[in-house]
Design a protein around this motif. Structure first.
Motif, PDB file in Angstrom:
ATOM      1  N   GLN A   1      52.437  48.988  40.251  1.00 26.44           N
ATOM      2  CA  GLN A   1      53.634  48.032  39.441  1.00 26.44           C
ATOM      3  C   GLN A   1      54.757  48.847  39.054  1.00 26.44           C
ATOM      4  OE1 GLN A   1      55.548  45.044  36.721  1.00 26.44           O
ATOM      5  NE2 GLN A   1      56.770  44.241  38.325  1.00 26.44           N
TER       6      GLN A   1
ATOM      7  N   PHE B   1      48.336  46.871  35.196  1.00 16.26           N
ATOM      8  CA  PHE B   1      47.886  45.948  35.143  1.00 16.26           C
ATOM      9  C   PHE B   1      46.482  45.287  35.771  1.00 16.26           C
ATOM     10  CE2 PHE B   1      51.185  44.491  33.163  1.00 16.26           C
ATOM     11  CZ  PHE B   1      52.412  45.609  33.905  1.00 16.26           C
TER      12      PHE B   1
ATOM     13  N   PHE C   1      47.501  38.512  33.465  1.00 15.32           N
ATOM     14  CA  PHE C   1      47.362  39.365  33.409  1.00 15.32           C
ATOM     15  C   PHE C   1      47.129  40.000  31.673  1.00 15.32           C
ATOM     16  CE2 PHE C   1      48.081  41.037  37.558  1.00 15.32           C
ATOM     17  CZ  PHE C   1      48.346  39.936  38.210  1.00 15.32           C
TER      18      PHE C   1
ATOM     19  N   GLY D   1      57.384  44.067  42.706  1.00 13.01           N
ATOM     20  CA  GLY D   1      55.604  43.602  42.832  1.00 13.01           C
ATOM     21  C   GLY D   1      55.209  44.255  42.255  1.00 13.01           C
ATOM     22  N   LEU D   2      53.727  42.954  43.046  1.00  6.47           N
ATOM     23  CA  LEU D   2      52.476  44.366  43.133  1.00  6.47           C
ATOM     24  C   LEU D   2      51.486  44.537  43.687  1.00  6.47           C
ATOM     25  CD1 LEU D   2      53.025  43.240  40.074  1.00  6.47           C
ATOM     26  CD2 LEU D   2      50.786  42.539  38.980  1.00  6.47           C
TER      27      LEU D   2
ATOM     28  N   TYR E   1      45.355  46.080  38.938  1.00  2.00           N
ATOM     29  CA  TYR E   1      46.872  46.150  39.865  1.00  2.00           C
ATOM     30  C   TYR E   1      48.326  47.183  39.735  1.00  2.00           C
ATOM     31  CZ  TYR E   1      45.739  41.991  42.001  1.00  2.00           C
ATOM     32  OH  TYR E   1      45.168  39.831  42.801  1.00  2.00           O
TER      33      TYR E   1
END
Lengths: 112, 114
Positions: free
Chosen positions: A37, A88, A102, A42-43, A35
């Motif tokens: 960010q 992440f 995560f 947000g992701l 992901y």
């Protein structure tokens, strides 16, 4: 904690260079996801690789997975200033219904 | 694509008051929603998992009476931080998952307790 470790914690490169981030985890997984960010946001899902896959590509992204070493890497090729963000990895654990765990994240800075 | 709306994006409240954060799946039914907390320059820590119509499952160390989670419909989950203290100041992010829909994250809520 099942949280994975990522390295480096921070990475600064120039535009056009490649960026490689690594993720290690502790237990058996069903899949691993990456992901992105942006600061204070947000992701955004980038890519998912399943436990029976070894490599996956999506545009300028290349993800590898080595389940024997419990590690994954994310390569961003020909980086752009807009790639500046935190990245992440997240693992979906075998036997766990659906939650993601995560990693610690890598802060990438791409300068002009 | 799947969209999750989280509101408010920023909130400042006084110590001792309660704050409610909403998480809505706009174009799909979210059978499961997740609430995360993130401290500056750190990773996301899962607080709780909620399934529609049932009680939330809290992670170890998360006070369920302080962080009230309600998932009353397939498109809405709320997190209420009760009797907020300055140490509750953080970035809270929700995520929703539905049948044939992977994890979709909200844009987060910056909570500051003064």
């Amino acid at each position: 904690s099942q949280q994975g470790e990522e390295d480096p914690q921070a990475l600064s490169i120039q535009e056009g260079e490649n960026a490689t981030m690594n993720c290690s985890y502790k237990t058996s997984i069903n899949n691993l996801q990456w992901y992105r960010q942006n600061s204070g946001r947000g992701l955004v899902h980038l890519i998912l690789i399943r436990s029976n896959e070894r490599e996956k590509h999506s545009g300028r992204l290349r993800v590898t997975l080595d389940t024997s070493k419990k590690s994954s890497s994310l390569l961003i090729t020909a980086s752009r200033a807009a790639d500046t963000a935190s990245y992440f990895c997240a693992t979906g654990l075998t036997g766990t219904a659906s939650k993601l765990t995560f990693g610690t994240g890598t802060r990438l800075q791409v300068t002009l | 694509g799947a969209v999750v709306s989280q509101h408010p994006s920023r909130v400042i409240c006084k110590s001792g008051t309660s704050v409610k954060i909403e998480c809505r799946s706009l174009d799909f039914q979210a059978t499961t929603m997740f609430w995360y907390r993130q401290f500056p320059k750190q990773s996301l820590m899962l607080m709780a998992t909620s399934n529609e119509g049932s009680k939330a499952t809290y992670e170890q160390g998360v006070e369920k009476d302080k962080f009230l989670i309600n998932h009353a419909s397939l498109t809405l989950s709320t997190l209420t931080v009760t009797s907020a203290h300055p140490e509750d100041s953080s970035f809270y992010i929700c995520s929703a998952r539905g049948i044939n829909y992977g994890y979709t994250f909200g844009s987060g809520t910056r909570l500051t307790v003064v």
